[in-house]
Design an enzyme around this catalytic site. Structure first.
Site, mmCIF file in Angstrom:
data_model
loop_
_atom_site.group_PDB
_atom_site.id
_atom_site.type_symbol
_atom_site.label_atom_id
_atom_site.label_comp_id
_atom_site.label_asym_id
_atom_site.label_seq_id
_atom_site.Cartn_x
_atom_site.Cartn_y
_atom_site.Cartn_z
ATOM 1 N N PRO A 129 11.242 -32.864 -15.213
ATOM 2 C CA PRO A 129 10.626 -34.102 -14.728
ATOM 3 C C PRO A 129 11.151 -34.462 -13.352
ATOM 4 C CG PRO A 129 12.297 -34.591 -16.392
ATOM 5 C CD PRO A 129 12.147 -33.104 -16.366
ATOM 6 N N ASP A 130 10.299 -35.124 -12.567
ATOM 7 C CA ASP A 130 10.770 -35.599 -11.269
ATOM 8 C C ASP A 130 11.585 -36.880 -11.481
ATOM 9 O OD1 ASP A 130 8.975 -37.627 -11.709
ATOM 10 O OD2 ASP A 130 7.560 -37.012 -10.160
ATOM 11 N N PHE A 131 11.975 -37.515 -10.393
ATOM 12 C CA PHE A 131 12.861 -38.671 -10.517
ATOM 13 C C PHE A 131 12.123 -39.998 -10.536
ATOM 14 C CE2 PHE A 131 15.676 -35.360 -9.084
ATOM 15 C CZ PHE A 131 16.846 -35.608 -9.761
ATOM 16 N N ARG A 132 11.061 -40.132 -9.730
ATOM 17 C CA ARG A 132 10.520 -41.460 -9.467
ATOM 18 C C ARG A 132 9.140 -41.739 -10.050
ATOM 19 N NH1 ARG A 132 13.916 -40.189 -5.447
ATOM 20 N NH2 ARG A 132 15.375 -41.812 -4.811
ATOM 21 N N ASN A 203 15.635 -30.644 -3.972
ATOM 22 C CA ASN A 203 15.834 -30.318 -5.382
ATOM 23 C C ASN A 203 17.237 -29.776 -5.640
ATOM 24 O OD1 ASN A 203 13.192 -31.077 -5.704
ATOM 25 N ND2 ASN A 203 12.391 -28.987 -5.708
ATOM 26 N N ILE A 204 17.730 -30.063 -6.837
ATOM 27 C CA ILE A 204 19.060 -29.618 -7.243
ATOM 28 C C ILE A 204 18.988 -28.529 -8.300
ATOM 29 C CG2 ILE A 204 20.078 -31.865 -6.705
ATOM 30 C CD1 ILE A 204 20.068 -32.501 -9.699
ATOM 31 N N ASP A 205 17.768 -28.070 -8.645
ATOM 32 C CA ASP A 205 17.583 -27.194 -9.801
ATOM 33 C C ASP A 205 17.794 -25.713 -9.518
ATOM 34 O OD1 ASP A 205 15.157 -26.459 -8.454
ATOM 35 O OD2 ASP A 205 14.098 -28.080 -9.478
ATOM 36 N N HIS A 222 20.248 -32.392 -0.673
ATOM 37 C CA HIS A 222 20.943 -33.251 -1.637
ATOM 38 C C HIS A 222 21.876 -32.446 -2.536
ATOM 39 C CE1 HIS A 222 17.313 -36.192 -1.143
ATOM 40 N NE2 HIS A 222 18.125 -36.168 -0.099
ATOM 41 N N CYS A 257 44.550 -29.521 -10.078
ATOM 42 C CA CYS A 257 45.097 -30.880 -10.182
ATOM 43 C C CYS A 257 44.617 -31.647 -11.407
ATOM 44 C CB CYS A 257 44.751 -31.676 -8.922
ATOM 45 S SG CYS A 257 43.004 -32.113 -8.786
#
Length: 486
Positions: A129-132, A203-205, A222, A257
């Site tokens: 799905p898209d975001f908006r 896109n981050i996919d 992004h 860390c």
């Protein structure tokens, strides 16, 4: 430096503005000074040429205006739209503002440096799905969960406090579960033909990578799941390790860390990748700009199409007109589904069979998920397999959203129970002597959202955990499950 514009001469103001521009300062005070000087200059010019405005060319006969190039980007404050260009205005570069005119331009060899700009719309047919989107987008569905706001799942401050909702999302969206769309394969085809200058994607996919577009041709504005690092010491984190943690539904911790590890996705409150700013002027070198599947609402990405030169053709393959595309002399609009649009363009260029062949090569992506995926789901059974009737694209999307919403809901509900459980475990226990009591009260607890192994078993409910509930806390309070049974 103090400005007194009313007392400056025109030449003094120009000299001061030139000095400010050469300093290249980005401080708010300097920028305000520059704006004041510029306003003064514009006011003087306006007075000097007031009589000429009465003789201005009528709007209907004026030459088309496009805020393109670096200057247009500097003065453009947002993603303004304007009316589509009048059909009577002839194109400057293309033979016509049509699919045929665009294909003719590409086949002529004049389009050898193509920049592509993409958004979530090119991945929706893969089941992501898209975001908006108002009803089906991720934000719309996350908004009805118990988050402070939908975007909190990508807020760095919220992530530091509670990384569980993000890793619930990551478990669903992590690369390998979804097959690239034919639109992703079209970008690969442009590269194979030596025509792709650069791909800018929101896109981050990582589906562009899955389709075979090389890393050096991609600018992930992004960020993406392609790399990961510690948010504290910034040390890179091995890809195999984060894959294992996400598959096991665990929160990864830095080997150096013990800080939280996060894929290098740009969260709210973080800077865009340096690669974006280093490549931002490439559109000015292009001879064709292709924009696909984006609303062009997020800056500075939204300004990229306007970084092209005034005579450079731009094509929008999108469900709707966005970002002022269509008001240029050589803008071509192919409105509708992205996959349909690229197939039409490939066919017009004589590339359709090549495109289909490339896309067929991606059929194995998400194959590991096929055994457990329902019919019609992303990565599900291949065509012709003896399974139930295939679901429509909308049905698949609804199933994915429902599944995602359920898991995030479980995350937020059960993590609240877990915090109550941990709080009960670290409360002071009865002991002989004040020192023993003080020691219990001050016992550290560095990981409130995970157990000692970093496991998220309390967040993701498995069948085994349903059959064997966790032992009751030493606290006097009952767990939610005990309350239900009583």
């Amino acid at each position: 430096m103090t400005l007194a514009c009313s007392q400056q001469t025109h030449s003094d103001a120009l000299e001061q503005f030139r000095h400010i521009f050469q300093e290249r300062s980005t401080s708010p005070t300097t920028i305000r000074h520059a704006i004041n000087v510029l306003r003064y200059i514009i006011t003087v010019i306006g007075r000097k040429h007031k009589s000429r405005r009465d003789q201005a060319v009528p709007i209907s006969k004026a030459k088309p205006s496009r805020q393109r190039g670096p200057i247009g980007q500097f003065f453009k404050m947002g993603n303004e739209e304007s009316s589509p260009i009048d059909e009577s205005v002839p194109p400057q570069t293309l033979s016509s503002r049509t699919l045929e005119g665009l294909a003719e331009y590409i086949k002529s060899g004049k389009a050898s440096k193509i920049v592509v700009m993409t958004g979530a719309g090119i991945s929706t047919s893969a089941g992501i799905p898209d975001f908006r989107s108002p009803e089906t987008g991720l934000y719309a569905n996350l908004a009805r969960l118990n988050l402070p706001y939908a975007e909190a799942v990508f807020d760095i401050s919220f992530f530091k406090q509670n990384p569980e909702p993000f890793y619930t999302l990551a478990h669903e969206l992590y690369p390998g579960k979804y097959r690239p769309t034919i639109t992703h394969s079209f970008i690969r085809l442009l590269h194979d033909k030596g025509l792709l200058l650069k791909l800018f994607t929101q896109n981050i996919d990582c589906l562009e990578r899955e389709a075979g577009v090389p890393d050096d041709k991609i600018v992930e504005a992004h960020g993406s799941f392609a790399r990961q690092s510690c948010i504290e010491c910034k040390h890179p984190y091995p890809e195999d390790d984060i894959k294992r943690h996400i598959a096991a539904k665990e929160i990864p911790r830095c080997h150096e860390c013990q800080g939280l590890v996060k894929p290098e996705i740009v969260f709210f409150g973080e800077q865009l990748p340096q690669a974006f700013f280093e490549s931002r002027m490439l559109p000015a070198q292009s001879d064709l700009c292709v924009v696909m599947g984006t609303s062009l609402t997020v800056q500075p990405f939204a300004s990229l199409p306007d970084a092209t030169r005034g005579r450079t053709p731009r094509v929008l393959i999108n469900k709707e007109r966005v970002g002022g595309l269509g008001n240029g002399t050589d803008d071509v609009l192919l409105l509708g589904d992205c996959d349909d649009g690229v197939k039409k363009l490939a066919e017009a260029c004589g590339w359709l069979e090549e495109l289909k062949k490339l896309w067929a090569e991606t059929a194995g992506v998400g194959k590991d998920e096929a055994e457990s995926a329902p019919s019609g789901a992303p990565g599900g059974a291949p065509d012709g397999a003896p399974v139930g009737p295939a679901k429509s694209k909308d049905e698949v999307l609804e199933d994915e959203i429902e599944k995602l919403t359920k898991e995030v809901d479980e995350t937020l509900t059960l993590s609240k129970w877990h915090e109550e459980k941990v709080r009960g475990e670290i409360m002071p226990k009865p002991a002989d002597g004040a020192d023993a009591a003080a020691s219990d009260v001050l016992r550290p607890h560095s990981q409130p959202h995970a157990d000692e192994k970093g496991n998220l078993g309390h967040v993701f409910v498995s069948e085994a955990s349903k059959e064997a509930p966790p032992p009751p806390s030493s606290s006097a309070e009952q767990t939610p499950k005990e309350k239900d049974e009583s």
